[in-house]
Design an enzyme around this catalytic site. Sequence first.
Site, PDB file in Angstrom:
ATOM      1  N   TYR A   4     -15.928  -3.725   0.646  1.00  0.00           N
ATOM      2  CA  TYR A   4     -15.234  -2.443  -0.020  1.00  0.00           C
ATOM      3  C   TYR A   4     -13.934  -2.510  -0.531  1.00  0.00           C
ATOM      4  CZ  TYR A   4     -15.087   2.592  -0.639  1.00  0.00           C
ATOM      5  OH  TYR A   4     -14.499   3.814  -0.822  1.00  0.00           O
ATOM      6  N   SER A  48      -9.863   3.660  -3.931  1.00  0.00           N
ATOM      7  CA  SER A  48      -9.876   3.995  -2.971  1.00  0.00           C
ATOM      8  C   SER A  48      -8.224   2.994  -2.319  1.00  0.00           C
ATOM      9  CB  SER A  48     -10.872   3.589  -1.501  1.00  0.00           C
ATOM     10  OG  SER A  48     -10.263   3.351  -0.524  1.00  0.00           O
TER      11      SER A  48
END
Length: 258
Positions: A148, A138
Amino acid sequence: MGTALVTGASAGLGLEFAWQLATARHDLVLVARSEERLTRLAGQLEAAAGVHVQTLVADLTDAGDVERVADRLRQDQDPVGLLVNNAGLGLNQRFVTGDLAAEVKALDLMVRTPLVLSHAAAGAMVARGRGAILNVASVAALLASGTYSAHKAWVRSFTEGLAVELKGTGVTATALCPGFVHTEFHERGAIDVSAYPEVAWLNADKVVATALADVRHAVVISTPSLRYRAVSAVARLAPRSAVRAVGRYRKAIEQGEG
């Protein structure tokens, strides 16, 4: 690529990967937790594209289930030519006050599982002299937005190192680094993203098409869209104090504080 194995195949980017790979006439091994969704999807893909689809029901936070998928990647019969490590989840919580068990689950899913499956796939692929591994990271890997970001930073760095090690073997490794994508991901994680403008969002079909094209060209870091390539460049060049400030702002929005 031959047969492709896709984790998290029943929804989101994984579902789009399954459809685009089937349309390109690749047989598939689909991995997800929901047997019902996998069975339905396999039937749809076989009917629409005329490919063979195998399903593996597995909870990729469970070490035993991960090992069953790894065993499939090691098989010489009907070998897997492309591994798509896509399965992931979003946690709508702060680390300090959040549920530690949920954090460990996310770590297992987005770090340990790609590690184990990439090891199994790479070993089998190198022995055959061909293959590709696509790990979904990401743009968040370059930011400072909770665990994350940490998980995706590991995926990005790991994939770059793997690509270096695989050079000259006929096997490639690519890290896909999208930004916000219109999928079920945020809804399933109960993450409020209403504050983000439409211009921030990408469509899953274009993200997947870019990723597969980059895999074919042995691109190591695949960042779909000019806007997120620009965001990535800024994040790499900006002082880390500025990056951390953006992370604090993002967390405030997601926690409903801004």
